[in-house]
Design a protein around this motif. Structure first.
Motif, short mmCIF file in Angstrom:
data_model
loop_
_atom_site.label_atom_id
_atom_site.label_comp_id
_atom_site.label_asym_id
_atom_site.label_seq_id
_atom_site.Cartn_x
_atom_site.Cartn_y
_atom_site.Cartn_z
N THR A 14 0.86 -1.18 0.00
CA THR A 14 0.00 0.00 0.00
C THR A 14 0.89 1.23 0.00
N PHE A 15 0.52 2.22 -0.81
CA PHE A 15 1.38 3.37 -1.02
C PHE A 15 0.59 4.66 -0.82
N LEU A 16 1.22 5.58 -0.13
CA LEU A 16 0.60 6.85 0.21
C LEU A 16 1.34 7.97 -0.51
N ALA A 17 0.61 8.84 -1.18
CA ALA A 17 1.21 9.99 -1.87
C ALA A 17 0.90 11.26 -1.09
N LYS B 128 -2.59 18.93 3.10
CA LYS B 128 -3.73 19.52 2.42
C LYS B 128 -4.30 18.58 1.36
N SER B 129 -3.41 17.85 0.68
CA SER B 129 -3.84 16.87 -0.32
C SER B 129 -3.03 15.59 -0.15
N TRP B 130 -3.68 14.46 -0.37
CA TRP B 130 -2.99 13.17 -0.28
C TRP B 130 -3.83 12.12 -1.00
N ALA B 131 -3.21 10.96 -1.28
CA ALA B 131 -3.92 9.86 -1.92
C ALA B 131 -3.30 8.54 -1.50
N ILE B 132 -4.06 7.47 -1.67
CA ILE B 132 -3.60 6.14 -1.26
C ILE B 132 -4.10 5.09 -2.24
N LEU B 133 -3.34 4.05 -2.44
CA LEU B 133 -3.81 2.88 -3.18
C LEU B 133 -2.97 1.67 -2.81
N SER B 134 -3.53 0.50 -3.05
CA SER B 134 -2.84 -0.77 -2.80
C SER B 134 -2.75 -1.54 -4.11
N ILE B 135 -1.76 -2.44 -4.20
CA ILE B 135 -1.53 -3.20 -5.42
C ILE B 135 -1.62 -4.70 -5.12
N PHE C 215 -1.38 -9.27 -14.92
CA PHE C 215 -1.62 -7.86 -14.60
C PHE C 215 -1.64 -7.65 -13.10
N HIS C 216 -1.45 -6.42 -12.70
CA HIS C 216 -1.60 -6.01 -11.31
C HIS C 216 -2.92 -5.27 -11.18
N PHE C 217 -3.58 -5.44 -10.04
CA PHE C 217 -4.86 -4.78 -9.79
C PHE C 217 -4.68 -3.75 -8.68
N MET C 218 -5.07 -2.51 -8.95
CA MET C 218 -4.99 -1.45 -7.96
C MET C 218 -6.34 -1.36 -7.23
N TYR C 219 -6.30 -1.38 -5.91
CA TYR C 219 -7.53 -1.32 -5.13
C TYR C 219 -7.37 -0.34 -3.98
N GLY C 220 -8.48 -0.04 -3.32
CA GLY C 220 -8.42 0.88 -2.18
C GLY C 220 -7.98 2.28 -2.56
N ILE C 221 -8.34 2.72 -3.77
CA ILE C 221 -7.93 4.05 -4.22
C ILE C 221 -8.77 5.11 -3.51
N GLY C 222 -8.10 6.04 -2.88
CA GLY C 222 -8.80 7.11 -2.18
C GLY C 222 -7.88 8.30 -1.99
N GLY C 223 -8.45 9.39 -1.52
CA GLY C 223 -7.65 10.58 -1.30
C GLY C 223 -8.51 11.77 -0.96
N GLU C 224 -7.85 12.82 -0.54
CA GLU C 224 -8.57 14.04 -0.16
C GLU C 224 -7.74 15.25 -0.56
#
Length: 407
Positions: free
Chosen positions: A233-236, A255-262, A311-320
């Motif tokens: 899981t990676f956090l931007a 102020k801004s961020w995003a997250i997703l898992s692979i 293929f890789h599947f990206m899940y749990g995509i979110g952010g604010e």
């Protein structure tokens, strides 16, 4: 489950020792595409239950006539979020001292999922598919599932008709499957974004605190994140931000961020495009040769989808935040490079059609499915309406959590 007979058709639980090769043969027969058109074929790598075996509870049934397997179906059960309710109980509130004691409490439901229904072409229109669905639903009910749902292509009229006309399902959600090819060159990441690799425990904390009210969020998210197929899981965050742990992040996020898992779907099955003309194959190969020879040009090349690819599947995509879409774009570029290192042909995800962050997800329209179809059914009338009423009648939320174990 024991054997059950219907007019010469035996329905029973799948036995890998005696059924594997015959099941694979049915899969091959069912995936013969229309002449002259591109079709995607799936290789389950010798494990017909690979797409459900990582779920908390799963079952595969086969339909047999004599010594011939003529159909199969897979199903799994899990507990997920189906809604939320407002609580004014300050005694149990964990909200900050802002004078507002309201908080959303999760509403969970035990939900079943049907996938991989196949009936041999020579035995269709005999009611075998319907019997397999009913038999699987009986297992769902026996194990306390309140709802059952399935996913199919919106234009798969035979599947839609079976489930909506004969099995009592209703059209429920229309998420989008977004596919991006993996190029021969690496993508350059934005220098303004810092990407942090979270531990499964850190990822779980953020998901539960920020996204647990999202529809279909699995209550056992920890099992997903700790699964051997979950790459990470990676956090931007902005490049200027400092990482001081999840508690600090959640109490004072940037102020801004995003997250997703692979998720590494390549280990479960591979795909292959068939039916392409020699001209299309040659053109695709030319783009790869140029991309590999001149990577600094960063030309979009068409991967070799005409041979089996993973293929890789990206899940749990979110952010604010106002820059969340750009953060998601950086995470997707990072995921592309991870897939390239692992020799994958594509990066895939599935999001709600209303998901605002989808604009940050790179994808090729020719490879993607803009409107997948999920149909749902309430399994028991004896269940109370609960806090969200009958979930099958609820309006869609902005986001949806797609469990990688069911892809």
């Amino acid at each position: 489950m024991g054997e059950e007979f219907h007019h010469g058709v035996v329905m029973r639980e799948y036995d890998p020792n005696r059924d594997r090769e015959r099941v694979e043969e049915v899969e091959r027969i069912c995936e013969v595409g229309p002449s002259g058109k591109l079709c995607i074929f799936t290789d389950l790598l010798g494990d017909p239950i690979c797409r459900v075996r990582h779920s908390p509870s799963f079952l595969m049934l086969v339909a047999e006539i004599g010594d011939e397997i003529v159909g199969m179906i897979r199903g799994c059960i899990k507990t997920i979020t189906c809604g939320k309710k407002l609580s004014r109980n300050t005694k149990h509130s964990n909200t900050s001292n802002t004078g507002n004691s309201n908080r959303h409490l999760l509403v969970y439901a035990k939900v079943a999922y049907i996938l991989g229904l196949r009936v041999s072409p020579s035995h269709r229109r005999m009611g075998i598919g319907l019997k397999l669905v009913h038999r699987m639903e009986a297992w769902f009910r026996d194990n306390g599932a309140e709802y059952s749902y399935m996913a199919t292509e919106n234009d798969n009229l035979a599947s839609v008709k079976l489930f909506t006309d004969k099995c009592g399902y209703t059209k429920f959600r229309t998420p989008s499957i977004l596919v991006n090819p993996v190029f021969a060159h690496r993508l350059t990441l934005s220098p303004k974004v810092k990407i942090i690799h979270l531990t499964p425990s850190q990822a779980e904390t953020i998901y539960r605190r920020r996204f647990a009210t999202t529809e279909f969020f699995p209550r056992d998210i920890d099992a997903v994140l700790n699964n051997k197929l979950s790459i990470g899981t990676f956090l931007a965050v902005p490049d200027s931000a400092t990482w001081q742990g999840t508690d600090h992040f959640l109490s004072d996020p940037p102020k801004s961020w995003a997250i997703l898992s692979i998720w590494n779907s390549k280990e479960l099955f591979t795909l292959q495009v068939r039916g392409a003309s020699r001209v299309k194959r040659t053109l695709a190969k030319t783009t790869r040769v140029v991309d590999k020879a001149l990577p600094f040009l960063r030309l979009p090349s068409f991967p070799d989808f005409f041979r089996p690819f993973g293929f890789h599947f990206m899940y749990g995509i979110g952010g604010e935040g106002p820059e969340a879409v750009k953060m998601v774009k950086s995470l997707c570029d990072f995921a592309h490079n991870v897939a390239k290192e692992r020799d994958c042909g594509a990066v895939v995800t599935e999001v709600s059609g209303q998901e605002p962050l989808r604009f940050g997800i790179p994808h090729w329209k020719m490879l993607s499915c803009p409107e997948d179809l999920w149909c749902i059914k309430r399994l028991g009338e004896d269940y109370s309406d609960g806090s969200v009423g009958d979930w099958t009648k609820s309006p869609p939320g902005i986001s949806i959590f797609v469990d990688p174990r069911e892809v």
